[in-house]
Design an enzyme around this catalytic site. Structure first.
Site, mmCIF file in Angstrom:
data_model
loop_
_atom_site.group_PDB
_atom_site.id
_atom_site.type_symbol
_atom_site.label_atom_id
_atom_site.label_comp_id
_atom_site.label_asym_id
_atom_site.label_seq_id
_atom_site.Cartn_x
_atom_site.Cartn_y
_atom_site.Cartn_z
ATOM 1 N N GLU A 44 0.840 -1.196 0.000
ATOM 2 C CA GLU A 44 0.000 0.000 0.000
ATOM 3 C C GLU A 44 0.880 1.253 0.000
ATOM 4 O O GLU A 44 1.851 1.340 0.758
ATOM 5 C CB GLU A 44 -0.884 -0.038 1.247
ATOM 6 C CG GLU A 44 -1.870 1.087 1.387
ATOM 7 C CD GLU A 44 -2.747 0.935 2.623
ATOM 8 O OE1 GLU A 44 -3.731 1.665 2.739
ATOM 9 O OE2 GLU A 44 -2.437 0.063 3.478
ATOM 10 N N LYS A 113 -9.315 3.126 -2.247
ATOM 11 C CA LYS A 113 -9.617 2.364 -1.034
ATOM 12 C C LYS A 113 -11.017 2.693 -0.547
ATOM 13 O O LYS A 113 -11.407 3.867 -0.463
ATOM 14 C CB LYS A 113 -8.577 2.688 0.041
ATOM 15 C CG LYS A 113 -8.567 1.739 1.230
ATOM 16 C CD LYS A 113 -7.362 2.011 2.115
ATOM 17 C CE LYS A 113 -7.286 1.065 3.296
ATOM 18 N NZ LYS A 113 -6.092 1.317 4.138
ATOM 19 N N CYS A 174 -5.732 -3.549 2.333
ATOM 20 C CA CYS A 174 -5.451 -3.574 3.772
ATOM 21 C C CYS A 174 -6.695 -3.645 4.646
ATOM 22 O O CYS A 174 -7.299 -4.695 4.818
ATOM 23 C CB CYS A 174 -4.588 -2.364 4.140
ATOM 24 S SG CYS A 174 -3.767 -2.527 5.749
ATOM 25 N N SER A 356 22.863 0.125 32.873
ATOM 26 C CA SER A 356 22.880 0.087 34.333
ATOM 27 C C SER A 356 23.160 -1.286 34.903
ATOM 28 O O SER A 356 23.462 -1.423 36.085
ATOM 29 C CB SER A 356 21.527 0.557 34.870
ATOM 30 O OG SER A 356 20.532 -0.413 34.580
#
EC number: 6.3.5.1
Length: 728
Positions: A44, A113, A174, A356
């Site tokens: 896309e 779309k 999608c 750390s």
């Protein structure tokens, strides 16, 4: 038999980088054609990159997309192959997210779309309009320069499919697949046999099976060939697009691409028999009945044949076992690939991490170590682009390139243990051991002198010197002393990142990596502008529980054995003095466990619970071990400190998105940052429910000292912005 060879791909696109994107598009088409495919599907918005966001509002972006498409069509790229190209298109006054279907140097149709993604990380309605006309196809007049170059004036535009001589092909973009009534159902009844889903889908832990189940379900009951293409990589933001291009036939996966990879282009090929689709549909009575009374969908006829007849030289693709990564592997590979893309595209020369010796910063270090291993592995596999990038970043001489991950890490990864009088020997030793296992250039810095200088300045200005709580100081003094250490570490980290390359005669600069996890962000258990403030953070959307699972996995699978001891150690900030009768612990400081924080986070975000709804749900979840009054106290305690510290999310370091309950304020979890932290109406309702259950009113204890501290730091809100940073 009607044999059809199809190709889909994962492309590592970069938003607004048209040359990079075009290079990948051309490479994917070339590989598809070389394999004999007659259909090529791309992701896309592949021409522009999916993550352009407000750049989609600029006419330049759309103009450049047409220029790129014209370049493809003027060459021989589309000769003999149907190409679905994703790009934005303006029609009239509206801007659409489109798939442009091209073949033989012509545009066959443009498919906008229908249903836009507009939740979670997605804001497509901000830039695009959904196509709502479901009748005949419209006529779209091509831009003048494109029209003249192609000798083609207009093309069909809208919802429809392409009818070839021997089959029908359609696009599903999608989000449309996941809509309540997906287009493929109607298109299948109209005779479409091949579906092309162009996607821009991001990685999220434990999400892939949902996606693949949708592909299989789309063709399981109605037959068809379902092709899926996706971006793969960091295209310029917090998301990692996780590829996994695949091809499904009649509900079975016959080809699957990688989910995590350093490759810019990955093409997968399948050869399928469309008669198998027709046979399945003919055997389903309900499909036949519904197809006989279908709503007709518009189509474009192309007098061209795509399939071949029976040929033993062509091997059919057979169903394969789906590849799923474990959550631990997802944490290792997804952020590692994201870091690599960010590093190579940012112009930086490496990373610097305040290490750390705790679980969070050690997780980040392990992910960088994993990245170095992936780079060396991909170079060994012959990827020239990875080799070129690695040689540049690592400042290798001509002819040299990384062959050992530890040697590569030494060139591009600094770790710094910034200890104080409150740091233990154990964490210092663990940090050094892990850095050695990874191969990082490790520094041991004592910050006591810097902290003492700041305190002396404060004493000169005010006449007072703060003390820790264990030494008789107040909560305000205690928090202030912890914050000074945390913030000094942030300042030193950025100074070292900018100057250490100069010290070692290396070009460029280093990116500072942050290491706060999603649960600490949700609770606000971090100091504003401490080492959680960095350039990027690969674990900012990953839970503490998942990180601990990852550490155990990485100790064995990545070869960093010290991670086992790090995971077993209790989480502590080490910002207060260690005494024989007192050791600072994260969960004690927070007043809740990391396991509880994950529950609160999911209830708040995924299940959209406010205080009252969360209380009711947790009464069921925890009812066997806690009374309603105890549940009420926990829920109110969480919401109090969540709201007190929400303002910290506005300056949270950009983090890899991996968890669905991330509190990231920029675009995923959009909420105010100024709350009444007492939640008077909601907490009253909870008390009324508790009273009705057992007659006991729940008193919520005030903790004025933290609120008083924060009123100085945040001004308008009486809220604490000075919680110590866990793990540093």
């Amino acid at each position: 038999m009607r044999l059809l060879k199809v190709a889909t791909c994962n492309l590592n696109q970069w938003a607004m980088e048209f040359e990079c994107n075009m290079k990948n598009i051309k490479a994917s088409i070339s590989q598809a054609k070389a394999a004999g495919a007659v259909i090529r599907l791309g992701p896309e918005l592949e021409v522009t990159g999916y993550g352009c966001e407000d750049h989609f509002l600029e006419l330049d972006t759309l103009t450049h997309a047409w220029e790129c498409l014209k370049e493809l069509l003027l060459g021989d790229w589309t000769d003999g192959i149907l190409c679905s190209i994703g790009m934005p298109v303006i029609k009239g006054a509206e801007r659409y997210n489109c798939q442009v279907l091209c073949m033989n140097r012509r545009i066959i149709m443009i498919r906008p779309k229908l249903w836009l993604a507009n939740d979670g990380n997605y804001r497509e309605l901000r830039w695009f309009t959904a196509w709502k006309q479901r009748g005949d196809l419209d006529e779209f007049h091509l831009p003048i320069d494109v029209s003249e170059a192609l000798s083609q004036t207009s093309v069909p535009f809208g919802y429809g499919y392409i009818q070839f001589i021997d089959t029908a092909v359609a696009v599903e973009v999608c989000e449309e697949l996941f809509s309540p009534v997906p287009p493929h159902a109607e298109l299948a009844l109209n005779g479409v046999e091949v579906f092309m889903n162009a996607s821009g889908s991001h990685h999220q832990l434990r999400k892939l099976d949902i996606r693949l189940n949708a592909f299989m379900g789309a063709t399981n009951a109605r037959g068809g060939v379902y092709m899926y293409s996706n971006q793969q990589g960091c295209d310029g933001g917090r998301l990692y697009y996780d590829g996994c291009a695949c091809i499904v036939v009649n509900g079975h996966v016959v080809a699957q691409g990688s989910q995590f990879s350093l490759k810019d282009v990955e093409v997968i090929i399948s050869q399928v028999d469309l008669d198998a689709v027709a046979s399945l549909r003919g055997s389903i009575s309900s499909f036949q009945e519904q197809a006989s009374c279908k709503v007709k969908v518009s189509s474009v006829y192309v007098p061209c044949k795509l399939t071949q007849s029976f040929n033993l030289k062509m091997t059919l693709s057979s169903p394969k076992k789906i590849m799923y990564h474990s959550p631990q592997e997802e944490i290792a590979f997804g952020p590692a690939c994201w870091l690599w893309d960010y590093l190579r595209r940012s112009g930086a020369s490496g990373f610097l991490l305040p290490l750390s010796g705790g679980a969070d910063s050690s997780s980040v270090a392990a992910i960088v170590g994993c990245m170095c291993q992936l780079v060396v592995k991909e170079i060994g596999n012959g990827d020239e682009q990875v080799k070129t990038d690695a040689r540049r970043i690592g400042n290798y001489s001509d002819g040299e390139f990384p062959t050992d991950s530890k040697e590569f890490a030494k060139r591009i990864f600094y770790t710094v243990f910034m200890g104080s009088e409150n740091s233990s020997k154990e964490t210092k030793m663990r940090a050094k051991q892990l850095a050695d296992e990874i191969g990082a250039w490790h520094l041991d810095v004592c910050i006591d002198g810097v902290v003492s200088a700041v305190l002396s300045l404060f004493q000169t200005v005010t006449g007072k010197r703060p003390r820790y709580k264990v030494d008789g100081g107040s909560n305000a003094e205690n928090l202030g002393l912890q914050n000074i250490q945390a913030r000094m570490r942030m300042v030193l980290a950025f100074m070292l990142a900018s100057l250490l390359p100069w010290v070692h005669s290396k070009p460029g600069f280093y990116l500072v990596l942050g290491s706060s996890n999603v649960d600490e962000g949700l609770r606000g258990y971090l100091t504003k502008y401490d080492c959680s403030s960095a350039d990027i953070n690969p674990i900012g959307s990953i839970s503490k529980q998942d990180l601990r699972l990852f550490l155990r996995w990485a100790a064995t699978n990545l070869g960093f054995q010290s991670l086992a001891d790090i995971e077993a150690a209790p989480p502590t900030a080490e910002l207060e003095p260690i005494r024989s009768d007192y050791t600072q612990l994260d969960e004690v400081d927070m007043g809740m466990t990391y396991e509880e924080l994950s529950v609160y986070g999911r209830m708040r975000k995924i299940f959209r619970c406010g205080p009252v709804s969360m209380f009711k749900n947790l009464c069921y979840k925890w009812g066997t071990k806690l009374s309603p009054a105890e549940v009420a106290e926990k829920v109110k305690y969480f919401f109090k400190y969540y709201s007190i510290n929400r303002h910290k999310m506005t300056v949270l370091t950009p983090s890899y998105h991996a968890e669905s309950y991330s509190p990231e304020d920029n675009r995923f979890d959009l909420r105010q940052f100024l709350y009444n932290s007492k939640w008077p109406y909601q907490f009253k309702k909870i008390d009324e429910i508790v009273d009705g259950l057992n007659g006991d009113s729940v008193a919520f204890p005030e903790e004025e000292e933290e609120e008083a501290t924060s009123s100085q730091e945040f001004g308008v809100v009486a809220a604490n912005s000075g919680d110590p940073r866990a793990g540093l």
